[in-house]
Each structure stands twice: as C-alpha cells, then as structure tokens.
Design an enzyme around this catalytic site. Structure first.
Site: not given
Ligand code: 15L
Length: 297
Positions: A70, A72, A110, A133, A137
C-alpha cells in the site's frame, strides 16, 4: 516450516523483515516492483493490491500474510483510496476466499496520531487519525475486525511507529522500533495460537514511549531495544520544529494541508499543559506556515 506471504516486500520495512526472518519461515514475497537477489527460502511474485485477481493468485497456499503493501505516507486521496482502502479490502477478501486465516496488518501510529504526546495510550483507544493515510490504517483495522468476527479470521494489527536501524529524530525516540524487535513482534503475530483480533503497537521498549503496549507483552512480545541509547546524539542534531507538530504523536502529519486556519484542527489546544508550550503555540498559530509530511520518493 510455515509459508508466509509478505506484501509490499520490496519496501524498506519489507527488506528489514526479510533479513530478520530468514531461515525461520518460507517467505513468499510480493510487490508491484520486482524483487531481486532472493535469498534461500524466498520466492517472489508480482502483485498489485488494487487488482483482486492478483490478490487471489498470490494468497493461495500460505499459512499467514504480513500485509505491508500500500501507500506508506500521506498522499492524494485517489492514491490512498486505491492502494490502502481498495487494496486492503482485496487482500482480506482474497485471503478469506483462499482459506488463509491469519493476517498481520501493518497499521500505523498515524491511525492514532491526533492523541497528544503527554497522553499514554493503549490498544483500547479509538482511532484518532492524523491524515488520509491514518484514516486508511484505521479502515484496515476495522476490516480486520469485521473479518475476524464474521469469518473467524485471525487478525493482528500492528500500529507501527518507525522501523529503522536508528531513530532519526526526537519524535521517533518515542515510536521507534528496531528491525529485530519488529521481526519479534511479527513472529508473535504469526505463531501465537490464540489470536482472534488484536491491536498492538509496533514499537521497541522505548523509555520515551507514548504507548502502553501491555497487549503485545501479554501475547508474548519481548522487545530488546530502546531508542534511549540514541537520544543524546539525536537531540544534539534536532532542529527546533513547528511547536504545533510537537503536541501530537503524529507530528507533521497532523498539520499537512491545513493552510491558513490551523485552529480548525486544534480542538485540544486549550489543553496544552505547559505555559511555555502554550506561548510557543500561540506564536506559531500566528504564522501561516504549516509543514507537510515527508513526500514519498
Ligand atoms: C508511518 O506510518 C510511515 O509508513 C513511515 O514512513 C513513517 O513516516 C512513520 O509512520 C513515522 O511516523 O515515523
């Protein structure tokens, strides 16, 4: 030995996981990109999560799936919709039709990024996504819940922080997970026989953690690493960030695209506990600048 399908296996997290799980399971790797340099025990197959036919093909004859595939980071709605909403549905539905019961879903910090950093949250809090995003999730977790309750699937949702060799900045001192701890968590998700539907945090044993990860511990997760060992080095390099982003666990994802009216996404601003923080915030609110999250390369 169990056969495990990893979707999105060509990405950074997938690459760490392949290395850490080598020899423990037969790994079937899938991605839109081709995966070169296969190690012993690995097989690769191309698959696009947006295509149900691909998902039906790649989910045949596996014992469990680690769904990393997916988009990210934060992105345009059409991309998030296709890769993370439609793609996630396709994955669960294809697994169900092929009789694969166990799915480990790569959720994200997130999904709960709008919780404040001075709150400790556990697996029972409701999602507070900080971005499209993050919403995708939370959606994946909920599809997992539906498929667990309705079809008896076994679903392990990992709200992953940041999987890197070393935490890159101050925020990640709280949500970092070392590749070997991530592999430990994934092994719990694959091998614990009692999983029905679980939410855990994908973080190491960080002293500055915002998470009560007792659910993961209950299921057998024993992290060995702590970001604190990197703290002095990380903090010495840290540039002063936007104070608004520092309130929330999601950091800059929280402020992407709010443009000229940040107060609209600051319902909890009054709760800024520390007076110093409150005055820095006030100043920041008067500035029109709102930083966005890192763009996908
Ligand atoms: C995530 O969900 C991302 O996939 C990753 O690239 C980072 O940005 C991470 O969170 C984060 O919060 O550090």
């Amino acid at each position: 030995m169990k056969t495990i399908l990893i979707t999105g296996a060509a990405g950074d997290v997938g690459t760490h996981l392949r290395r850490e799980l080598a020899g423990k399971y037969h790994l079937r790797l899938s991605d839109m990109r081709s995966i070169k340099a296969l190690a012993a025990g690995e097989k690769s197959t191309r698959g696009d999560v947006e295509k149900m036919s691909d998902m039906l093909r790649i989910t045949k004859s596996v014992d469990a799936i680690v769904h990393l595939g997916g988009f990210s980071v934060e992105g345009p709605w059409q991309m998030i919709l296709r890769a993370n909403i439609v793609g996630c549905y396709n994955l669960f539905e294809a697994a169900r039709r092929n009789g694969v019961k166990r799915i480990l879903f790569a959720s994200s910090n997130h999904a709960t990024g709008f919780y404040q950093r001075d709150q400790k949250i556990d697996h029972r809090v409701y999602p507070k996504p900080d971005s499209r995003y993050g919403v995708s999730k939370a959606f994946g977790e909920q599809i997992g819940s539906l498929y667990a309750d309705k079809y008896g699937m076994e679903v392990f949702c990992m709200r992953i922080g940041n999987v890197t060799v070393a935490p890159p900045d101050k925020r990640r001192l709280s949500n970092w997970i070392s590749p070997r701890d991530f592999a430990r968590l994934v092994s719990v998700g694959i091998d614990n026989p009692d999983i029905r539907f679980e939410i855990v945090y994908g973080v190491s044993d960080n002293r500055r953690s915002w998470y009560d990860n007792s659910n993961a511990h209950r299921l057998g997760y024993r992290p060995q690493d702590d970001a604190e060992g990197y703290a002095a080095e990380v903090l010495a390099k840290e540039k002063p960030g936007d104070p608004r982003a520092e309130i929330y666990q999601g950091g800059n994802f929280v402020f992407a695209e709010i443009g000229g009216d940040p107060s609209r996404v600051l319902p909890t601003l009054g709760k800024a506990r520390k007076p110093k923080q409150a005055s820095r915030l006030k100043k920041a609110l008067n500035s029109k600048k709102a930083p966005g999250p890192k763009k996908k390369k």
